[in-house]
Scaffold this active site. Structure first.
Site, short mmCIF file in Angstrom:
data_model
loop_
_atom_site.label_atom_id
_atom_site.label_comp_id
_atom_site.label_asym_id
_atom_site.label_seq_id
_atom_site.Cartn_x
_atom_site.Cartn_y
_atom_site.Cartn_z
N TYR A 134 0.84 -1.22 0.00
CA TYR A 134 0.00 0.00 0.00
C TYR A 134 0.86 1.26 0.00
O TYR A 134 0.58 2.22 -0.72
CB TYR A 134 -0.95 0.00 1.19
CG TYR A 134 -1.75 1.29 1.30
CD1 TYR A 134 -2.70 1.63 0.33
CD2 TYR A 134 -1.54 2.18 2.35
CE1 TYR A 134 -3.41 2.82 0.41
CE2 TYR A 134 -2.26 3.37 2.44
CZ TYR A 134 -3.19 3.68 1.46
OH TYR A 134 -3.90 4.86 1.55
N ARG A 141 1.58 7.16 -6.56
CA ARG A 141 0.42 8.04 -6.75
C ARG A 141 0.75 9.46 -6.30
O ARG A 141 0.42 10.43 -6.99
CB ARG A 141 -0.76 7.47 -5.96
CG ARG A 141 -2.01 8.35 -6.04
CD ARG A 141 -3.20 7.72 -5.34
NE ARG A 141 -2.98 7.43 -3.93
CZ ARG A 141 -3.93 7.06 -3.08
NH1 ARG A 141 -5.18 6.91 -3.50
NH2 ARG A 141 -3.64 6.80 -1.82
N TYR A 192 -1.08 12.97 6.58
CA TYR A 192 -0.69 11.93 7.54
C TYR A 192 0.81 12.02 7.81
O TYR A 192 1.60 12.25 6.88
CB TYR A 192 -0.98 10.53 6.98
CG TYR A 192 -2.41 10.06 7.01
CD1 TYR A 192 -3.42 10.73 7.71
CD2 TYR A 192 -2.77 8.89 6.34
CE1 TYR A 192 -4.72 10.25 7.72
CE2 TYR A 192 -4.06 8.41 6.34
CZ TYR A 192 -5.04 9.09 7.03
OH TYR A 192 -6.32 8.62 7.04
N ARG A 205 -11.61 13.41 1.60
CA ARG A 205 -12.59 12.58 2.32
C ARG A 205 -13.90 12.46 1.57
O ARG A 205 -14.64 11.49 1.75
CB ARG A 205 -12.84 13.15 3.72
CG ARG A 205 -11.61 13.18 4.60
CD ARG A 205 -11.04 11.80 4.86
NE ARG A 205 -9.82 11.88 5.66
CZ ARG A 205 -9.10 10.83 6.01
NH1 ARG A 205 -9.45 9.61 5.61
NH2 ARG A 205 -8.01 10.98 6.74
N GLU A 301 -14.27 -0.65 6.43
CA GLU A 301 -14.24 0.61 5.69
C GLU A 301 -15.55 0.73 4.90
O GLU A 301 -16.02 -0.26 4.33
CB GLU A 301 -13.04 0.61 4.75
CG GLU A 301 -12.66 1.98 4.23
CD GLU A 301 -11.35 1.94 3.46
OE1 GLU A 301 -10.31 1.51 4.03
OE2 GLU A 301 -11.36 2.33 2.28
C1 3EB Z 1 -7.88 6.13 5.59
O1 3EB Z 1 -8.76 6.89 5.97
C2 3EB Z 1 -8.29 4.74 5.26
O2 3EB Z 1 -5.46 5.36 -0.42
O3 3EB Z 1 -7.05 6.03 -1.73
C3 3EB Z 1 -9.44 5.25 2.55
C4 3EB Z 1 -9.83 5.79 1.33
C5 3EB Z 1 -8.14 4.83 2.74
C6 3EB Z 1 -8.90 5.90 0.28
C7 3EB Z 1 -6.65 5.63 -0.63
C8 3EB Z 1 -7.23 4.95 1.69
C9 3EB Z 1 -7.62 5.48 0.47
O4 3EB Z 1 -6.67 6.45 5.53
C10 3EB Z 1 -7.70 4.24 4.02
#
Ligand code: 3EB
Length: 310
Positions: A134, A141, A192, A205, A301
């Site tokens: 990941y 990306r 992050y 989001r 999720e």
């Molecule tokens: C998160 O909130 C959970 O890498 O495109 C959620 C939605 C998550 C999209 C992405 C990853 C992705 O971090 C993981």
């Protein structure tokens, strides 16, 4: 899953498929063979029900074989699909694919990405350099987004595991401006801290397009931390709180449809299904998949599309 509930067929208005994504027992390259865009994504094990997303329109559809990337468009919206074959290192190939996707969306005028799905085989495995797959994916990306608009261009997305097929990517883009939203309960994913990988995930989001709100895959993350580790009931409740926090009106779950719920452990599906069926509208289209999630401690999720209740 059936087609979108919000597409109304009026007399004299043919409803055509823009494209079809099948969540099934094998992955395949996207195809435009029969004049329609389709792609298979390996999300179901033997004995599990397949699901399908059909994106429809009442406008004439053009389908294009762009080589590795195939797409279909109707003058307003385009669906792009591609796959990165299974590999022991992904970052460079992922960067190239996203760069190609950005070039194609620009060239065709569908510049506004509003929803991306990324299904990653062995998402929690390690690549040839010992980096989590990941994180390897996120690296490529992010490098592509760094040169194509950065956070302002990052749309709602899903990034979860797949049972095979390398990395399958499909996305929706349009010509009219869209608006990307963040969740006040969560640190933007693109901020992050470094502990989660060399480059952060590139997504918003949620993305608003007209009166529709596309919700990203939403998990039990508060701030940047996973909450309720090991506790699926707690994680599901927290993910639902995050979904509610993304909606304008609190508890406005009635407008949600095209819901997908990803569950890491088969034994947790029952609890997750119970909570989701209580939270979501009775007529909503909802599918459950048992796949790995992009942090080893995430158990569930949830994604969906919100539109005004008519
Ligand atoms: C998160 O909130 C959970 O890498 O495109 C959620 C939605 C998550 C999209 C992405 C990853 C992705 O971090 C993981």
């Amino acid at each position: 899953m059936r087609g979108p509930a919000d597409v109304v067929t009026r007399p004299g208005t043919a409803t055509r498929a823009l494209g079809t994504i099948r969540y099934t027992g094998r992955s395949g390259d996207p195809s435009v063979a029969s004049g329609a865009l389709t792609m298979d994504v390996h999300l179901t094990a033997p004995g599990e029900p397949d699901a399908v997303d059909v994106w429809t329109t009442s406008r004439p559809v053009s389908v294009v074989d762009g080589g590795r990337v195939k797409y279909a468009h109707d003058g307003e919206v385009a669906l792009f699909a591609a796959r990165v074959p299974r590999s022991d290192r992904y970052a460079d190939a992922v960067e190239r694919l996203y760069t190609e996707l950005f070039a194609l969306t620009a060239a065709t005028g569908y510049r506004e990405l509003f929803r991306v799905w990324q299904y990653v085989e062995d998402v929690n495995g390690l690549n040839a350099d010992g980096l989590e797959v990941y994180q390897d994916f996120c690296l490529g990306r992010a490098r592509a987004f760094d040169r194509h608009g950065g956070p302002a261009a990052m749309p709602a997305a899903t990034g979860v595991g797949a049972l095979g097929g390398g990395i399958s990517v499909h996305l929706l883009a349009c010509r009219e401006p869209v608006r990307h939203l963040e969740n006040p309960r969560q640190v933007p994913a693109y901020h992050y801290p470094r502990r989660y990988g060399p480059k952060p995930p590139s997504f918003a989001r949620a993305t608003r397009r007209g009166d529709e709100l596309h919700l990203s895959g939403t998990a039990a993350i508060v701030g940047h931390r996973t909450v309720f580790p090991g506790d699926v009931a707690g994680q599901c409740r927290e993910a639902l709180r995050n979904v509610e926090a993304l909606l304008d009106a609190p508890a406005d779950l009635a407008g949600l449809d095209r819901i997908k719920v990803y569950v890491r452990r088969a034994e947790d599906v029952e609890e997750v299904r119970r909570q989701c069926l209580r939270a979501f509208p009775a007529g909503a289209d909802i599918a459950f998949f048992v796949v790995d999630l992009c942090r080893p401690d995430l158990l569930v999720e949830i994604e969906g599309t919100w539109s005004p209740v008519r």
